[in-house]
Motif scaffolding. Structure first.
Motif, PDB file in Angstrom:
ATOM      1  N   LEU A  66      16.861 -21.845   5.807  1.00  0.00           N
ATOM      2  CA  LEU A  66      15.449 -22.163   5.635  1.00  0.00           C
ATOM      3  C   LEU A  66      15.250 -23.636   5.296  1.00  0.00           C
ATOM      4  O   LEU A  66      14.342 -24.301   5.811  1.00  0.00           O
ATOM      5  CB  LEU A  66      14.867 -21.279   4.537  1.00  0.00           C
ATOM      6  CG  LEU A  66      13.359 -21.346   4.316  1.00  0.00           C
ATOM      7  CD1 LEU A  66      12.613 -20.823   5.527  1.00  0.00           C
ATOM      8  CD2 LEU A  66      12.980 -20.542   3.070  1.00  0.00           C
ATOM      9  N   ARG A  67      16.123 -24.186   4.429  1.00  0.00           N
ATOM     10  CA  ARG A  67      15.992 -25.582   3.995  1.00  0.00           C
ATOM     11  C   ARG A  67      16.504 -26.565   5.036  1.00  0.00           C
ATOM     12  O   ARG A  67      15.897 -27.603   5.273  1.00  0.00           O
ATOM     13  CB  ARG A  67      16.777 -25.808   2.693  1.00  0.00           C
ATOM     14  CG  ARG A  67      16.246 -25.112   1.459  1.00  0.00           C
ATOM     15  CD  ARG A  67      16.943 -25.671   0.217  1.00  0.00           C
ATOM     16  NE  ARG A  67      18.395 -25.700   0.354  1.00  0.00           N
ATOM     17  CZ  ARG A  67      19.206 -24.693  -0.004  1.00  0.00           C
ATOM     18  NH1 ARG A  67      18.686 -23.581  -0.505  1.00  0.00           N
ATOM     19  NH2 ARG A  67      20.516 -24.803   0.128  1.00  0.00           N
ATOM     20  N   GLU A  68      17.641 -26.231   5.640  1.00  0.00           N
ATOM     21  CA  GLU A  68      18.372 -27.212   6.434  1.00  0.00           C
ATOM     22  C   GLU A  68      18.435 -26.891   7.924  1.00  0.00           C
ATOM     23  O   GLU A  68      18.814 -27.757   8.725  1.00  0.00           O
ATOM     24  CB  GLU A  68      19.808 -27.329   5.894  1.00  0.00           C
ATOM     25  CG  GLU A  68      19.884 -27.673   4.413  1.00  0.00           C
ATOM     26  CD  GLU A  68      21.297 -27.543   3.856  1.00  0.00           C
ATOM     27  OE1 GLU A  68      22.226 -27.313   4.674  1.00  0.00           O
ATOM     28  OE2 GLU A  68      21.466 -27.681   2.634  1.00  0.00           O
ATOM     29  N   GLY A  69      18.081 -25.680   8.312  1.00  0.00           N
ATOM     30  CA  GLY A  69      18.253 -25.266   9.702  1.00  0.00           C
ATOM     31  C   GLY A  69      17.195 -25.848  10.634  1.00  0.00           C
ATOM     32  O   GLY A  69      16.110 -26.255  10.213  1.00  0.00           O
ATOM     33  N   SER A  70      17.525 -25.849  11.895  1.00  0.00           N
ATOM     34  CA  SER A  70      16.597 -26.310  12.930  1.00  0.00           C
ATOM     35  C   SER A  70      15.511 -25.264  13.157  1.00  0.00           C
ATOM     36  O   SER A  70      15.551 -24.153  12.606  1.00  0.00           O
ATOM     37  CB  SER A  70      17.364 -26.549  14.231  1.00  0.00           C
ATOM     38  OG  SER A  70      17.849 -25.294  14.734  1.00  0.00           O
ATOM     39  N   VAL A  71      14.555 -25.601  14.006  1.00  0.00           N
ATOM     40  CA  VAL A  71      13.516 -24.636  14.378  1.00  0.00           C
ATOM     41  C   VAL A  71      14.160 -23.389  14.989  1.00  0.00           C
ATOM     42  O   VAL A  71      13.778 -22.252  14.677  1.00  0.00           O
ATOM     43  CB  VAL A  71      12.524 -25.272  15.369  1.00  0.00           C
ATOM     44  CG1 VAL A  71      11.583 -24.216  15.957  1.00  0.00           C
ATOM     45  CG2 VAL A  71      11.718 -26.371  14.685  1.00  0.00           C
ATOM     46  N   VAL A  72      15.144 -23.579  15.852  1.00  0.00           N
ATOM     47  CA  VAL A  72      15.829 -22.444  16.482  1.00  0.00           C
ATOM     48  C   VAL A  72      16.533 -21.593  15.435  1.00  0.00           C
ATOM     49  O   VAL A  72      16.467 -20.355  15.462  1.00  0.00           O
ATOM     50  CB  VAL A  72      16.824 -22.941  17.555  1.00  0.00           C
ATOM     51  CG1 VAL A  72      17.733 -21.801  18.015  1.00  0.00           C
ATOM     52  CG2 VAL A  72      16.078 -23.527  18.741  1.00  0.00           C
ATOM     53  N   ASP A  73      17.204 -22.255  14.482  1.00  0.00           N
ATOM     54  CA  ASP A  73      17.888 -21.510  13.422  1.00  0.00           C
ATOM     55  C   ASP A  73      16.893 -20.658  12.632  1.00  0.00           C
ATOM     56  O   ASP A  73      17.165 -19.499  12.305  1.00  0.00           O
ATOM     57  CB  ASP A  73      18.596 -22.473  12.464  1.00  0.00           C
ATOM     58  CG  ASP A  73      19.776 -23.169  13.102  1.00  0.00           C
ATOM     59  OD1 ASP A  73      20.416 -22.580  13.995  1.00  0.00           O
ATOM     60  OD2 ASP A  73      20.073 -24.314  12.702  1.00  0.00           O
ATOM     61  N   ARG A  74      15.738 -21.233  12.316  1.00  0.00           N
ATOM     62  CA  ARG A  74      14.741 -20.507  11.529  1.00  0.00           C
ATOM     63  C   ARG A  74      14.090 -19.396  12.353  1.00  0.00           C
ATOM     64  O   ARG A  74      13.732 -18.339  11.824  1.00  0.00           O
ATOM     65  CB  ARG A  74      13.696 -21.472  10.962  1.00  0.00           C
ATOM     66  CG  ARG A  74      14.295 -22.567  10.088  1.00  0.00           C
ATOM     67  CD  ARG A  74      13.273 -23.292   9.230  1.00  0.00           C
ATOM     68  NE  ARG A  74      12.136 -23.818   9.933  1.00  0.00           N
ATOM     69  CZ  ARG A  74      12.097 -24.990  10.573  1.00  0.00           C
ATOM     70  NH1 ARG A  74      13.181 -25.770  10.611  1.00  0.00           N
ATOM     71  NH2 ARG A  74      10.980 -25.410  11.160  1.00  0.00           N
ATOM     72  N   TRP A  75      13.929 -19.634  13.654  1.00  0.00           N
ATOM     73  CA  TRP A  75      13.396 -18.600  14.552  1.00  0.00           C
ATOM     74  C   TRP A  75      14.308 -17.381  14.574  1.00  0.00           C
ATOM     75  O   TRP A  75      13.850 -16.247  14.473  1.00  0.00           O
ATOM     76  CB  TRP A  75      13.244 -19.201  15.953  1.00  0.00           C
ATOM     77  CG  TRP A  75      12.690 -18.259  16.986  1.00  0.00           C
ATOM     78  CD1 TRP A  75      11.415 -17.780  17.064  1.00  0.00           C
ATOM     79  CD2 TRP A  75      13.391 -17.715  18.103  1.00  0.00           C
ATOM     80  NE1 TRP A  75      11.280 -16.968  18.162  1.00  0.00           N
ATOM     81  CE2 TRP A  75      12.474 -16.914  18.823  1.00  0.00           C
ATOM     82  CE3 TRP A  75      14.705 -17.839  18.570  1.00  0.00           C
ATOM     83  CZ2 TRP A  75      12.835 -16.226  19.991  1.00  0.00           C
ATOM     84  CZ3 TRP A  75      15.062 -17.160  19.732  1.00  0.00           C
ATOM     85  CH2 TRP A  75      14.136 -16.364  20.427  1.00  0.00           C
ATOM     86  N   PHE A  76      15.608 -17.614  14.653  1.00  0.00           N
ATOM     87  CA  PHE A  76      16.561 -16.495  14.583  1.00  0.00           C
ATOM     88  C   PHE A  76      16.537 -15.844  13.201  1.00  0.00           C
ATOM     89  O   PHE A  76      16.593 -14.615  13.085  1.00  0.00           O
ATOM     90  CB  PHE A  76      17.979 -16.971  14.903  1.00  0.00           C
ATOM     91  CG  PHE A  76      18.315 -16.990  16.367  1.00  0.00           C
ATOM     92  CD1 PHE A  76      18.425 -15.811  17.083  1.00  0.00           C
ATOM     93  CD2 PHE A  76      18.545 -18.186  17.027  1.00  0.00           C
ATOM     94  CE1 PHE A  76      18.743 -15.816  18.435  1.00  0.00           C
ATOM     95  CE2 PHE A  76      18.864 -18.210  18.379  1.00  0.00           C
ATOM     96  CZ  PHE A  76      18.965 -17.022  19.088  1.00  0.00           C
ATOM     97  N   LEU A  77      16.460 -16.665  12.164  1.00  0.00           N
ATOM     98  CA  LEU A  77      16.458 -16.136  10.804  1.00  0.00           C
ATOM     99  C   LEU A  77      15.312 -15.157  10.602  1.00  0.00           C
ATOM    100  O   LEU A  77      15.468 -14.124   9.928  1.00  0.00           O
ATOM    101  CB  LEU A  77      16.354 -17.286   9.798  1.00  0.00           C
ATOM    102  CG  LEU A  77      16.332 -16.903   8.317  1.00  0.00           C
ATOM    103  CD1 LEU A  77      17.654 -16.267   7.890  1.00  0.00           C
ATOM    104  CD2 LEU A  77      16.030 -18.135   7.453  1.00  0.00           C
ATOM    105  N   ALA A  78      14.151 -15.436  11.175  1.00  0.00           N
ATOM    106  CA  ALA A  78      12.983 -14.573  11.007  1.00  0.00           C
ATOM    107  C   ALA A  78      13.238 -13.144  11.468  1.00  0.00           C
ATOM    108  O   ALA A  78      12.577 -12.206  11.004  1.00  0.00           O
ATOM    109  CB  ALA A  78      11.796 -15.157  11.767  1.00  0.00           C
ATOM    110  N   GLY A  79      14.207 -12.949  12.353  1.00  0.00           N
ATOM    111  CA  GLY A  79      14.477 -11.619  12.883  1.00  0.00           C
ATOM    112  C   GLY A  79      15.511 -10.824  12.113  1.00  0.00           C
ATOM    113  O   GLY A  79      15.761  -9.654  12.462  1.00  0.00           O
TER     114      GLY A  79
END
Length: 223
Positions: free
Chosen positions: A168-181
């Motif tokens: 959440l703090r350091e990830g890219s938009v793509v990383d956060r998009w995956f995290l949401a799932g």
């Protein structure tokens, strides 16, 4: 027999634990390069008639196709042929259905099991099923092809709240998009994703909130 879409074939060509399944960024880039279009929902991609549900923790891909039984069998046999050609061998604990024809009577008479193959650090599983009763619903004929890192435990990776907050703090938009799932997240991470500065992440988090709220009292929606 091989009428598979180019995007499906390109995905299989790209299946490598050190590239496609390295992390979320590599996974999203590899799927886009193969011709898949991302959906609003986290980890979901699509081409005509085919869907992908993917995850970055651990990196994995599941490809789904559904339709009439003949189309499903034809595509499943074509996929099995590609797996055999590219990996050298396929294994199964059930009948060796990859050698059948589309109209073989055994499709309806025998219990089909997964075909399994391994290549470039990736474990591949392929399954096909006819129309199936599921409670009050009837599922259409469908197939699933899954790709996972061979070093991922069969039960998946455990929940890691520290990692989620770090993404959440350091990830890219793509990383956060995956995290949401991801299915298990702390409340503060969910809230932050729903208020993310990027609209794509916010939309994915909103779709997952819809999913969570509606699965608390019943089964999840089909992929």
């Amino acid at each position: 027999m091989n009428d598979l879409p180019e995007a499906v074939l390109a995905l299989l060509d790209a299946a490598d634990a050190d590239t496609l399944l390295r992390d979320g960024e590599a996974l999203a880039a590899g799927l886009a390069d193969a011709g898949w279009t991302p959906e609003v929902e986290s980890g979901r991609f699509r081409i005509d008639g085919w869907d992908i549900v993917s995850s970055a923790w651990a990196p994995s891909v599941s490809v789904f196709f559904e339709g009439d039984a003949t189309a499903v069998r034809r595509n499943a046999l074509a996929l099995a042929s590609v797996l055999r050609r590219t990996t050298g061998t396929v294994r199964t604990e059930g009948p060796e259905w990859s050698a059948w024809t589309v109209d073989d009577e055994r499709w309806d008479a025998e219990d089909i099991d997964w075909l399994e193959a391994t290549a470039r650090g990736v474990l591949l599983h392929l399954y096909a099923a006819g129309e199936t009763e599921a409670g009050p619903e009837t599922l259409p004929a469908h197939l699933q092809l899954s790709l996972a890192r061979a070093d991922t435990p069969s039960e998946g990776l455990p929940r890691d709240d520290d990692r989620a907050r770090r993404v959440l703090r350091e990830g890219s938009v793509v990383d956060r998009w995956f995290l949401a799932g991801e299915r298990e997240l702390p409340d503060d991470v969910i809230a932050a994703l729903e208020d993310d500065p990027d609209s794509r992440v916010r939309a994915a988090a909103e779709s997952e909130r819809w999913y969570r709220e509606r699965t608390l009292a019943g089964p999840p929606p089909a992929p």
